[in-house]
Structures are given as structure tokens and as C-alpha cells.
Design an enzyme around this catalytic site. Structure first.
Site, PDB file in Angstrom:
ATOM      1  N   LYS A 154       5.072  12.679 -29.780  1.00 44.21           N
ATOM      2  CA  LYS A 154       4.407  13.954 -30.044  1.00 44.21           C
ATOM      3  C   LYS A 154       5.395  15.120 -30.047  1.00 44.21           C
ATOM      4  O   LYS A 154       5.120  16.176 -30.599  1.00 44.21           O
ATOM      5  CB  LYS A 154       3.316  14.167 -29.015  1.00 44.21           C
TER       6      LYS A 154
HETATM    7  C1  LIG Z   1      -0.608   9.880 -29.100  1.00 41.32           C
HETATM    8  C2  LIG Z   1       0.021   8.563 -28.953  1.00 41.32           C
HETATM    9  C3  LIG Z   1      -0.353   7.490 -29.769  1.00 41.32           C
HETATM   10  C4  LIG Z   1      -1.463   7.602 -30.786  1.00 41.32           C
HETATM   11  O1  LIG Z   1      -1.117   8.423 -31.864  1.00 41.32           O
HETATM   12  P1  LIG Z   1      -2.264   9.023 -32.818  1.00 41.32           P
HETATM   13  O2  LIG Z   1      -1.568   9.955 -33.720  1.00 41.32           O
HETATM   14  O3  LIG Z   1      -3.225   9.709 -31.906  1.00 41.32           O
HETATM   15  O4  LIG Z   1      -2.884   7.876 -33.514  1.00 41.32           O
HETATM   16  C5  LIG Z   1       0.320   6.293 -29.623  1.00 41.32           C
HETATM   17  N1  LIG Z   1       1.291   6.138 -28.704  1.00 41.32           N
HETATM   18  C6  LIG Z   1       1.668   7.152 -27.895  1.00 41.32           C
HETATM   19  C7  LIG Z   1       2.718   6.904 -26.877  1.00 41.32           C
HETATM   20  C8  LIG Z   1       1.063   8.397 -28.006  1.00 41.32           C
HETATM   21  O5  LIG Z   1       1.446   9.394 -27.199  1.00 41.32           O
END
Ligand SMILES: *Cc1c(COP(=O)(O)O)cnc(C)c1O
Length: 494
Positions: free
Chosen positions: A112
């Protein structure tokens, strides 16, 4: 000019990209989508030899089309210079027959960071471009990783406040410590008595509360979102699909034009949707491979065309994917319905009232042509972490392991030998306990001790930002009930 975005639910609600970034969500509760994405095209030949940030400039300028190019350049520079522990930003590593795109080298060790490092800059640029004055209040629901990445991204950014809600007991010890120790004069963190979906629903309710919005407007304040419902979150994620592809070209794993599969550990459907956007912008993508955990709504949906959130919610070892309502799926529905806002509106109303909907056969077909889905439960996830470490000396986190196993299953089922990239969404140290226990069995140690032991045993380094965490001061202790979220926000917005 450039009113390129419209609400998924109503084509009469449209916006420039900068206003879409500022608003986060359309006023009718729909998500902003680029209408004419099929008219846009990125020439892969021209990306040859370009750095991550140069590719980012190309992609962002195309998708955020009312931002001046020099603004984009400045945002990219501010976001990625010296903030990531790898100069590649998202390095590509060969593991067995496949590749792993490591998206976790940012300030909080989760993917993120890639988007949330740049979103605050895009937001303040959008603010200036639209001659606004006052304050933007960022509301965020998190299953664990978005929260910290958003707090870190928005910390002390002028003209903003950031409020993060996370499910109490629904995040790992490390994730909780990361958020609870957040510094900054404009950062607010609150645990919710409920799960992620409760937090997300609560935030959406506050967003669409017209009274509250009017009150704020009178005081020159507005809400925006750091969740992937914000197009400013989604667009920066398109970049690493192109970048990974160019790395494959560079290492002669593929020739320009060859197709590639991407396997994505999926929760809110943001990451994988960015892959769908990349494909629409001209990236040669074969299948987008969607990995789910025990909360396998998407697996069922992609296979059957029926979305049904009426089921037990599971707390899993991949908590950032513990989601039953995947917000960004709404954007996919918009495109696969042939941009039929009424269809989307209808499906979302059904979801709201019954928790369930079914798409037409035609939509179902388009979806299953583009996507493959599988779900991987705890035992298989743990076995995958162990097997990959023993075979290749590569340490997967629990989320990435779900995608890795999903890819293996896909390959076995289809005999497709297209070059494949697994998107790795977190450092294994963010989920130390589960990773450790996958390799060495149960332990009573606390997560910080485990981190240390895991590093000693595997020889894989702990990221700097996680190392110092246990000695940091806890600054945020608030807990509130679901129906108290609005009061909490009002208090801070005052
Ligand atoms: C947020 C997240 C996901 C999922 O991603 P999306 O975009 O919500 O599908 C998968 N793995 C980790 C470690 C995350 O932080």
C-alpha cells in the site's frame, strides 16, 4: 475540460481526475471510473530503459489527465525519492519458474506504500489546481496495512487531517503497534468493535451523509478517502505492472508483446483491478489470477457470477484479505457491463438490501475470460511458505503465499506455461508469527521476539521500520462502537 471520470452508478455525475482524487467517492456512493480508458494506450517500446519513476510519470499523466505534466513529475519525485529501501521501488525477483514483484520496500513494508506515498502529493496538487482553501479530512478504514501506510503518507501534510479506523482484534500485533505509535500532529487512529467490513461500511456512511458534508463545506472542509475507492490510490498501482513487465523484457524472460500472467493476493480488489487497467492501457496481460483466503467471496463470484456476502466471516492468517465486500469490484462491473451505469446501480442496490447479486451470463463470460480465481486455506498457505523456503530459500509472507499457491493451482489446472509474476504485497516480517509457525511450528513468544528469531533462523533481514517498533511510545488508544464512528469524526472535524 477533461471530465474523464464518471460515477459507476450514474453517467450524469462526472468529474475531472483532480476533483475525483479530492472527493474520493462520487456523491451518489458510486466510484469514479475513467470512461474512455480503451482510447488510451501506452506504447511499451517507449518504456524501454526507463526507471520506475519515469514509467510512473507516463502512466499517471495518462490516467490523471487534468494534472499538468510537471506537477505529476514533482509528485512522483516527492513520493519515491529516498522513501523506499530499493532503488527499483518494486524489484522483480526470480523464484523457481516464476517471478515475484516485491511491492513491500516502502516505509511500512506493505504494497500500500506504493500508492499511499504519492496520494498525499496528488491530493495537495489537486487542491491547489482547483483553487480550494481549507482542510481535507482523510477517512480511512483499514484491514491493517492501509491504515499505517496512509498515516505515514499524510503525516504532517499541510491542509490535511487523517483518521484511521481498524477492526479491534482484527489486525496483527505488528500492524496494531505500527498504527498505535504513529506520530504527527494531524493523525488520528481509532479501533472499531467490529470487523473490517463494519469499518468500511461506517466510513462509506459518513462519506455519503449530506448533512455532515454541508456542515463541513460551510467551514471550508471536505472529506476524502485514502482507500482504494479513491482513483488516486488505484492509478499509482498500475505502474508496477508495467515496470515488472519491462524488467522481464530487460532480462530476456519475454519479448515485447509476449503475454504475462499476474497472480495477486486479493481483498478489496484494488490491486488486481490496477492490473486490469494496465491491460486496458495496452500491457500484454494473459490472465489476472485472483487469490483469496477462507473469505472466498471473489473465488465464488469469478467462477459462478454470483456475489454473496451472506456467509461466515473468517479471521485468517492473511488478515489484510479478510474482506467480504470488495469495493473495487464495482469498477469491474462497470466495464464488463459495457459501461451500463444502471446495471451497476441495480447490482449495488441488491448488494445493499440482500447482500447478494448475480451478473448476466454475458458479464460472467467476460469476467471468466479475463480472470482466474482460486482460494487457499490456512494449511495450504503454511505449506506453501515452507515449501518455497525449503526449495528456493525465498521467504513469502502469508498473503503472497496465497497468490503463489493460486498460481501453482492455475498452472496445474490449465498447463498454461505463460511467464507469470506473483505480486508480493507484504514483507514476511509484517506477519512474523504466522510465517514463523509455518516454518517451525507453534511458538509462545511475542511477535517482536519472533521477528528476531525468524531473522536469525532464515537469514532474511528485518526491515528497518519494523525493527524499532517495539520501543516506540503508544500514542493512540481510542476504541469505539460502530455507531460511534460519526461522533468520533465530528469531534476531530471541529
Ligand atoms: C491490502 C492488502 C491486500 C489486498 O489488496 P486489495 O487491493 O485490497 O485487493 C493483500 N495483501 C496485503 C499484504 C495487503 O495489505
Amino acid at each position: 475540460m477533461f471530465q474523464s471520470y464518471e460515477s459507476t452508478r450514474n453517467s450524469n455525475i462526472f468529474s475531472t481526475s483532480s476533483m475525483a482524487v479530492l472527493q474520493g467517492i462520487a456523491e451518489d456512493g458510486g466510484l469514479y471510473v475513467m470512461r474512455n480508458i480503451e482510447d488510451k494506450n501506452i506504447d511499451i517500446e517507449e518504456l524501454k530503459g526507463k526507471s520506475y519513476t519515469e514509467i510512473a510519470e507516463t502512466v499517471l499523466s495518462m490516467m490523471l489527465d487534468d494534472f499538468p505534466k510537471d506537477k505529476i513529475k514533482e509528485c512522483v519525485k516527492n513520493a519515491y525519492t529516498d522513501k523506499f529501501s530499493s532503488s527499483d521501488i518494486t524489484p522483480l525477483v526470480k523464484v523457481g519458474d516464476s517471478y515475484v514483484a516485491e511491492l513491500f520496500h516502502g516505509p511500512t513494508s506493505a504494497f500500500k506504500d506504493v500508492a499511499l506515498s504519492i496520494l498525499p502529493h496528488l491530493l495537495t496538487a489537486a487542491y491547489d489546481m482547483n483553487d480550494l482553501e481549507g482542510e481535507v479530512i482523510i477517512l480511512t478504514a483499514t484491514s491493517g496495512d492501509t491504515g499505517k501506510a496512509a498515516l505515514e503518507g499524510f503525516k504532517d501534510v499541510r491542509g490535511t487531517k487523517i483518521i484511521v479506523f481498524y477492526p479491534d482484534g482484527g489486525v496483527s500485533q505488528v500492524q496494531k503497534a505500527q498504527m498505535a505509535t504513529q506520530e504527527g500532529t494531524n493523525t488520528f487512529v481509532c479501533a472499531i468493535e467490529g470487523n473490517f467490513d463494519d469499518a468500511q461500511t461506517g466510513v462509506k456512511k459518513i462519506f455519503t451523509n449530506e448533512n455532515l458534508r454541508d456542515e463541513l463545506e460551510k467551514r471550508n472542509k471536505m472529506f476524502s478517502s485514502a482507500n482504494s475507492i479513491n482513483i488516486g490510490r488505484l492509478v499509482p498501482q498500475i505502474v508496477y505492472y508495467f515496470y515488472s513487465y519491462m524488467k522481464l523484457v530487460e532480462s530476456n524472460a519475454v519479448k515485447i508483446g509476449d503475454k504475462v500472467n499476474f497472480a495477486v493476493p486479493t481483498g478489496n480488489f484494488g490491486n488486481i483491478l490496477a492490473g486490469y487497467y494496465a491491460k486496458n492501457l495496452g500491457l500484454p496481460v494473459n490472465k489476472l489470477i485472483c487469490g483469496s483466503n477462507e473469505n472466498n467471496v471473489l473465488y465464488d463470484f469469478i467462477r459462478t457470477g454470483i456475489y454473496d456476502k451472506n456467509r461466515e466471516f473468517h479471521k485468517t492468517i492473511s488478515p489484510s484479505m479478510d474482506i467480504l465486500v470488495s469495493s473495487n469490484l464495482e469498477r469491474l462491473l462497470y466495464y464488463v457491463s459495457g459501461k451500463d451505469n444502471n446495471v451497476v446501480k441495480n447490482l449495488m442496490e441488491q448488494l445493499n438490501s440482500t447482500g447478494k447479486y448475480e451478473v448476466s451470463d454475458k458479464m460472467k463470460k467476460v469476467i471468466s475470460d479475463e480472470f482466474y480465481a482460486h482460494c487457499v486455506f490456512k494449511d495450504d498457505t503454511e505449506e506453501t511458505i515452507k515449501a518455497v523456503f525449503e526449495k528456493y530459500g525465498y521467504l513469502l509472507d502469508t498473503h503472497t503465499a496465497v497468490a503463489y499457491k493460486t498460481l501453482e493451482t492455475y498452472k496445474n489446472e490449465t498447463n498454461d506455461d505463460t511467464v507469470s509474476v506473483v505480486l508480493s504485497t507484504a514483507s514476511p516480517y509484517k506477519f512474523s508469527r504466522s510465517v514463523y509457525e509455518s516454518l517451525y511450528g507453534n511458538t509462545d513468544s511475542d511477535e517482536f521476539q519472533i521477528m528476531q528469531e525468524l531473522s536469525e533462523k532464515t537469514g532474511v533481514k528485518i526491515p528497518e521500520n519494523l525493527k524499532g517498533l517495539k520501543d516506540k511510545k503508544v500514542l493512540h488508544k481510542e476504541v469505539c462502537k460502530k455507531d460511534e464512528m460519526e461522533d468520533y469524526v465530528r469531534k476531530i472535524a471541529k
